[in-house]
Design an enzyme around this catalytic site. Structure first.
Site, PDB file in Angstrom:
ATOM      1  N   LYS A   1      -4.038 -30.606 -26.714  1.00 61.89           N
ATOM      2  CA  LYS A   1      -4.684 -30.924 -25.353  1.00 61.89           C
ATOM      3  C   LYS A   1      -4.108 -30.303 -24.243  1.00 61.89           C
ATOM      4  O   LYS A   1      -5.019 -29.962 -23.172  1.00 61.89           O
ATOM      5  CB  LYS A   1      -4.809 -32.514 -25.269  1.00 61.89           C
ATOM      6  CG  LYS A   1      -5.663 -33.111 -26.547  1.00 61.89           C
ATOM      7  CD  LYS A   1      -7.138 -32.630 -26.190  1.00 61.89           C
ATOM      8  CE  LYS A   1      -7.995 -33.322 -27.334  1.00 61.89           C
ATOM      9  NZ  LYS A   1      -9.410 -32.955 -26.976  1.00 61.89           N
TER      10      LYS A   1
ATOM     11  N   TYR B   1      -1.585 -32.865 -31.631  1.00 60.78           N
ATOM     12  CA  TYR B   1      -2.527 -33.484 -30.763  1.00 60.78           C
ATOM     13  C   TYR B   1      -2.106 -33.106 -29.386  1.00 60.78           C
ATOM     14  O   TYR B   1      -2.900 -32.398 -28.668  1.00 60.78           O
ATOM     15  CB  TYR B   1      -3.098 -34.892 -31.107  1.00 60.78           C
ATOM     16  CG  TYR B   1      -3.914 -35.267 -30.123  1.00 60.78           C
ATOM     17  CD1 TYR B   1      -5.505 -35.084 -30.445  1.00 60.78           C
ATOM     18  CD2 TYR B   1      -3.766 -36.111 -28.852  1.00 60.78           C
ATOM     19  CE1 TYR B   1      -6.555 -35.302 -29.690  1.00 60.78           C
ATOM     20  CE2 TYR B   1      -4.818 -36.771 -28.111  1.00 60.78           C
ATOM     21  CZ  TYR B   1      -6.014 -36.214 -28.529  1.00 60.78           C
ATOM     22  OH  TYR B   1      -7.070 -36.793 -27.602  1.00 60.78           O
TER      23      TYR B   1
ATOM     24  N   SER C   1      -7.334 -34.901 -22.356  1.00 62.76           N
ATOM     25  CA  SER C   1      -6.721 -36.083 -22.880  1.00 62.76           C
ATOM     26  C   SER C   1      -5.783 -36.127 -21.844  1.00 62.76           C
ATOM     27  O   SER C   1      -5.128 -35.498 -21.468  1.00 62.76           O
ATOM     28  CB  SER C   1      -6.399 -35.901 -24.156  1.00 62.76           C
ATOM     29  OG  SER C   1      -5.362 -37.217 -24.610  1.00 62.76           O
TER      30      SER C   1
END
Length: 244
Positions: free
Chosen positions: A157, A153, A140
């Site tokens: 990533k 998150y 990401s």
């Protein structure tokens, strides 16, 4: 690295998180390239529906479970292209201390351990086959630069990007390649707005064709470099912004 779909020989591709979003788009475009598909997702209804539409084999599996991923690799023993795409955001998007412990654990279990489980299960098999093969990981933009908020998150990533870079160094000189895509917002179950998953998948497979290691949106590349340079020089990070 030679693409695993080079020539007229059919190839088998595995896609995790294939029930929707980028995973489903990758599966559809791999089918167009002649792949025999093995699709995995924790959502039974979604992966069965995707497999029916694409003429694929469906496997219900949680990538956070090492044994489940090992069984997936056994079922797709002839795979030469593996998309480790499964990922989740988590409901909390605040500062690190605002994210419950169980949520940290689950996000890292799926996003990071899911990739590690996939590498552990598939890479030895790919190396043992001694044929051109490739692993494509969905990372990401949030793993290349730090945004305010985002809960667990973004940190997960960042870990994924480090794992992929480490794997690339370890695979140097072998017939097995690895790369990652680092998209910004994509219109999937994780976000109601963003790029079309089909466009992201198309660019990802083009990058494999061209031997590109990481796909980062062009408008964000300067922001990624600038934030890292600021921190490396001892400065405090500031929120990134796209060019233009």
């Amino acid at each position: 690295m030679t693409s695993p779909w080079g020539g007229d020989r059919p190839f088998t591709a595995v896609v995790t998180g294939a029930g929707s979003g980028i995973g489903l788009a990758l599966a559809a475009q791999l089918r167009e390239r002649g792949a025999e598909l093995v699709l995995a997702d924790v959502d039974r209804a979604a992966v069965l529906g995707a497999a029916e539409r694409l003429g694929a084999t469906a496997v219900v599996a949680d990538v956070a479970d090492p044994e489940a991923v090992e069984q997936l690799a056994e079922q797709a023993s002839g795979a030469r292209f593996v998309c480790l795409n499964a990922g989740i955001v988590g409901p909390s998007v605040g500062a690190p201390w605002e994210v419950p412990a169980a949520e940290w654990d689950r996000v890292f279990a799926v996003n990071v351990a899911g990739v590690v489980n996939g590498l552990r299960a598939f890479v030895p098999r790919l190396l043992g086959a001694a044929e051109p093969a490739h692993v494509l990981v969905t990372a990401s933009l949030a793993g290349m630069t730090v945004f305010p908020g985002g809960g667990a998150y973004g940190p997960s990533k960042h870990a994924v990007a480090a794992v992929v870079a480490h794997a690339a160094m370890a695979l140097e000189g072998t017939p097995v390649g690895i790369g990652m895509i680092c998209p910004a917002l994509v219109a999937t179950g994780m976000s109601p707005v963003g790029a079309d998953p089909a466009d992201v998948a198309r660019e990802a497979l083009r990058a494999v064709d061209d031997g590109v290691f990481a796909v980062v949106p062009p408008e964000w590349r300067a922001a990624v470099v600038d934030q890292l340079a600021t921190v490396a020089a001892g400065g405090r990070p500031t929120p990134p912004a796209p060019a233009g």
